[in-house]
Design a protein around this motif. Structure first.
Motif, PDB file in Angstrom:
ATOM      1  N   ALA A 496       0.585  -1.082   0.000  1.00 59.42           N
ATOM      2  CA  ALA A 496      -0.120  -0.260  -0.158  1.00 59.42           C
ATOM      3  C   ALA A 496       1.083   1.503  -0.247  1.00 59.42           C
ATOM      4  CB  ALA A 496      -0.729  -0.437   1.017  1.00 59.42           C
ATOM      5  N   GLN A 497       2.111   1.545   0.380  1.00 58.57           N
ATOM      6  CA  GLN A 497       2.793   2.294   1.363  1.00 58.57           C
ATOM      7  C   GLN A 497       3.857   2.211  -0.586  1.00 58.57           C
ATOM      8  OE1 GLN A 497       4.663   1.228   4.374  1.00 58.57           O
ATOM      9  NE2 GLN A 497       4.398   2.799   5.524  1.00 58.57           N
ATOM     10  N   VAL A 498       3.886   1.169  -1.056  1.00 62.63           N
ATOM     11  CA  VAL A 498       4.721   1.366  -2.175  1.00 62.63           C
ATOM     12  C   VAL A 498       3.491   1.910  -3.911  1.00 62.63           C
ATOM     13  CG1 VAL A 498       5.277   0.146  -4.287  1.00 62.63           C
ATOM     14  CG2 VAL A 498       5.813  -0.568  -1.915  1.00 62.63           C
ATOM     15  N   THR A 499       2.177   1.954  -3.389  1.00 61.54           N
ATOM     16  CA  THR A 499       1.634   2.116  -4.599  1.00 61.54           C
ATOM     17  C   THR A 499       1.075   3.941  -4.108  1.00 61.54           C
ATOM     18  OG1 THR A 499       0.037   0.161  -4.702  1.00 61.54           O
ATOM     19  CG2 THR A 499      -1.029   2.062  -4.825  1.00 61.54           C
ATOM     20  N   ARG A 500       1.110   4.363  -2.859  1.00 62.03           N
ATOM     21  CA  ARG A 500       1.085   5.469  -2.242  1.00 62.03           C
ATOM     22  C   ARG A 500       2.225   6.145  -3.269  1.00 62.03           C
ATOM     23  NH1 ARG A 500       1.352   8.476   2.103  1.00 62.03           N
ATOM     24  NH2 ARG A 500       2.437   6.670   3.302  1.00 62.03           N
ATOM     25  N   LEU A 501       3.164   5.147  -3.049  1.00 62.03           N
ATOM     26  CA  LEU A 501       4.578   6.687  -3.435  1.00 62.03           C
ATOM     27  C   LEU A 501       4.822   6.516  -5.021  1.00 62.03           C
ATOM     28  CD1 LEU A 501       7.346   7.625  -3.155  1.00 62.03           C
ATOM     29  CD2 LEU A 501       8.412   6.028  -2.870  1.00 62.03           C
ATOM     30  N   ASP A 502       4.248   5.848  -6.064  1.00 60.32           N
ATOM     31  CA  ASP A 502       4.303   5.701  -6.933  1.00 60.32           C
ATOM     32  C   ASP A 502       3.200   6.323  -7.806  1.00 60.32           C
ATOM     33  OD1 ASP A 502       5.805   4.052  -9.481  1.00 60.32           O
ATOM     34  OD2 ASP A 502       4.761   2.505  -9.082  1.00 60.32           O
ATOM     35  N   ALA A 503       2.553   6.806  -7.093  1.00 60.25           N
ATOM     36  CA  ALA A 503       1.015   7.313  -6.604  1.00 60.25           C
ATOM     37  C   ALA A 503       1.906   9.086  -7.155  1.00 60.25           C
ATOM     38  CB  ALA A 503      -0.744   7.110  -6.380  1.00 60.25           C
ATOM     39  N   TYR A 504       2.138   9.234  -6.161  1.00 61.82           N
ATOM     40  CA  TYR A 504       2.468  10.261  -5.748  1.00 61.82           C
ATOM     41  C   TYR A 504       3.912  10.532  -6.964  1.00 61.82           C
ATOM     42  CZ  TYR A 504       5.445  14.610  -4.115  1.00 61.82           C
ATOM     43  OH  TYR A 504       5.958  15.352  -3.732  1.00 61.82           O
ATOM     44  N   MET A 505       4.656  10.254  -7.857  1.00 58.65           N
ATOM     45  CA  MET A 505       5.941  10.702  -8.067  1.00 58.65           C
ATOM     46  C   MET A 505       5.175  10.295  -9.350  1.00 58.65           C
ATOM     47  SD  MET A 505       8.876   7.663  -6.574  1.00 58.65           S
ATOM     48  CE  MET A 505       9.941   8.595  -8.277  1.00 58.65           C
ATOM     49  N   THR A 506       4.498   9.588 -10.186  1.00 54.31           N
ATOM     50  CA  THR A 506       3.207  10.217 -11.508  1.00 54.31           C
ATOM     51  C   THR A 506       3.502  11.264 -11.373  1.00 54.31           C
ATOM     52  OG1 THR A 506       3.163   7.352 -11.510  1.00 54.31           O
ATOM     53  CG2 THR A 506       1.675   9.355 -13.271  1.00 54.31           C
ATOM     54  N   HIS A 507       1.851  11.613 -10.195  1.00 53.76           N
ATOM     55  CA  HIS A 507       1.706  12.365 -10.369  1.00 53.76           C
ATOM     56  C   HIS A 507       2.284  13.818 -11.085  1.00 53.76           C
ATOM     57  CE1 HIS A 507      -1.363  16.040  -9.689  1.00 53.76           C
ATOM     58  NE2 HIS A 507      -0.423  15.881  -8.758  1.00 53.76           N
ATOM     59  N   ARG A 508       3.349  14.212  -9.710  1.00 53.40           N
ATOM     60  CA  ARG A 508       4.111  15.065  -9.941  1.00 53.40           C
ATOM     61  C   ARG A 508       4.985  15.032 -11.113  1.00 53.40           C
ATOM     62  NH1 ARG A 508       9.571  16.445  -8.146  1.00 53.40           N
ATOM     63  NH2 ARG A 508       9.945  18.174  -7.024  1.00 53.40           N
TER      64      ARG A 508
END
Length: 518
Positions: A496-508
């Motif tokens: 879940a943490q990995v998914t949240r990190l990937d989503a943040y980086m993709t958005h940024r």
């Protein structure tokens, strides 16, 4: 501590033609780009994946002379590596530090006198070594023998170094960029036409498919496992030099012994295995040597290798490990120069530099090498190019310049850590240590402000501010880049943490406007 600027194209070569196009973002390619940029050459580096995306992040993470190479009479290589070991300890004291290795003596394998002789040569092969020399040890009377089986009564303790391998690559790329090099990840060379005085190269963005053409006076082929394929197929340059691909695999298990020391374990097949303290809470065990003929971009450990590594460890330690204990594995292909050795373990770890000027502009191909000698390899590469490329003819300079964040003395690390904790008291002990070890003096660019400035916490002490730093300064684009190459926090974050990190980086990455780290 002063802040540093974000990755931009401000330093990119602004010429119709550049001096040097480096293909490959591993340790050799980034080392060559750094050295050449520091000599005043206009440099572009292209890497088809992430920096250190393959071989350079899959090592046993040692800065060492290579004790076992003495058995193969590789005295020049070992001497050069020992000299480089001391140099690298000085220029990157945050990511490279000394480690003591315990070599238990097995009566069934190499005799004690032979080990003693080899270690004596190892201690004296290069002048002015700064690390402590070898000493004999009674294992049952020493804390380093506490976890070993009782039949191992004698051993030796010698010195070598530990390195965060993929961070070494990123720091070389950072320094190259600060000196004017244009670093391009996720960019592939798909073709090049040789002219009399330059190469016309076509590059492709591997994410968007966009293409562009550049001109370069010289190519450096540092493509690692792909070096021969790129030379013969993509560049259509003939030659008889080839790579011998050898797969090396590692396992990571919960910490199996106390103390900062590592162990070097002899096996009945005459191979050696290391057991090394890893990321505080784990033990790293490796490596294997398996001939590899498949795609070097997709390499995984086999069940047989996992069993082999567990058995190798269990041969020496009272507390056994099993495949069920394995928390993580990694494997990579070592692109060794093919010297026709029958045994994969006996293939030379030395490097060969092949300069081709037939029919036009030069191309230099890098065969083999090891992470410890990357800096010297880069010097030798530019010495070889100097007669055909005047831009790199000035003297070498990298032996004493610290890598980014390494502008302190190794013995001052504890002081650096104390300053960081005083400046950022909100950091827990483990996170403060990790930031100091990963970034050295650059850690203050991440954690030198109020806790609120760190943004959201992705887990394991990984803050939004650190992620922004890695995206702005170290070419990180995905969660995998951050969790397995810029750090090893993949060991502690859940899905879940990995998914949240990937989503943040993709958005940024895709947002119309991004705020950069100051």
């Amino acid at each position: 501590m002063s802040s540093i600027s974000s990755i931009t194209t401000a330093h990119a070569p602004q010429h119709d033609m550049i001096d040097l196009l480096v293909i490959g973002g591993g340790v050799n390619g980034c080392g060559i780009a750094r050295d050449a940029a520091g000599r005043g050459a206009s440099v572009m580096l292209v890497e088809q994946d992430d920096l250190a995306g393959h071989t350079s992040s899959a090592s046993t993470k040692l800065i060492h002379g290579g004790l076992r190479y003495l058995e193969y009479y590789e005295f020049r290589l070992v001497r050069e590596a020992l000299i480089e070991r001391d140099r690298l300890l000085k220029i990157a004291p945050h990511i490279i530090w000394p480690m003591r290795f315990v070599l238990p003596h097995s009566k069934l394998l190499r005799p004690a006198w032979l080990l003693r002789l080899g270690l004596f040569i190892y201690d004296h092969l290069a002048p002015n070594m700064t690390l402590p020399r070898t000493r004999a040890v009674r294992l049952q009377q020493s804390s380093v023998g506490a976890g070993l089986k009782p039949e191992y009564t004698k051993g030796f303790i010698y010195s070598d170094g530990w390195v965060q391998d993929s961070r070494l690559v990123a720091l070389n790329a950072m320094d190259a960029a600060s000196l004017g090099a244009d670093i391009n990840t996720r960019t592939r060379l798909i073709g090049a036409t040789r002219q009399a005085t330059y190469w016309e190269a076509t590059l492709e963005d591997t994410e968007t498919g966009a293409r562009r053409t550049i001109k370069a006076r010289t190519l450096v082929n540092a493509a690692g496992p792909w070096v021969a394929k790129l030379l013969h197929r993509t560049l259509a340059v003939s030659g008889n030099k080839q790579v011998r691909m050898v797969k090396g695999s590692h396992i990571v298990v919960p910490r199996q012994f106390d103390g900062p020391q590592a162990y070097i374990l002899q096996n009945p097949d005459k191979r050696i295995i290391f057991a090394i303290p890893y990321e505080n809470d784990y033990t790293l065990i490796g490596t294997t040597d398996i001939p590899w003929t498949q795609d070097p971009g997709h390499v995984e450990i086999s069940g047989e290798e996992i069993t082999y590594l567990c058995d190798s460890f269990n041969r020496y330690f009272s507390k056994s490990v099993s495949p069920a204990d394995v928390k993580w594995t990694y494997a990579g292909v070592r692109p060794l120069y093919d010297d026709a050795a029958a045994n994969a373990s006996a293939v030379t770890r030395d490097y060969v530099l092949d300069l081709n000027t037939d029919g036009g502009a030069p191309v230099l191909s890098i065969f083999g090498g090891k992470i410890t000698t990357y800096r010297k390899l880069a010097e030798h590469a530019l010495e070889k190019l100097a007669p055909v490329l005047s831009a790199v003819s000035s003297p070498g300079w990298t032996a004493s310049r610290p890598l980014p964040g390494g502008d302190f003395q190794s013995r001052e690390f504890d002081k650096l850590l104390a300053r960081l904790r005083a400046k950022a008291p909100y950091l827990d002990k483990k996170t403060a240590w990790r930031l100091a070890r990963n970034y050295g003096t650059r850690a203050f660019d991440i954690a030198g402000r109020a806790a609120a400035d760190l943004g959201q916490d992705f887990g394991g002490g990984l803050s939004e501010r650190e992620v922004d730093y890695l995206m702005d300064h170290e070419w990180a684009r995905t969660a995998q880049d951050v969790l397995w190459r810029r750090s090893k926090l993949g060991l502690v974050l859940d899905q879940a943490q990995v998914t949240r990190l990937d989503a943040y980086m993709t958005h940024r990455r895709t947002a119309p406007s991004v705020s950069h780290v100051a």
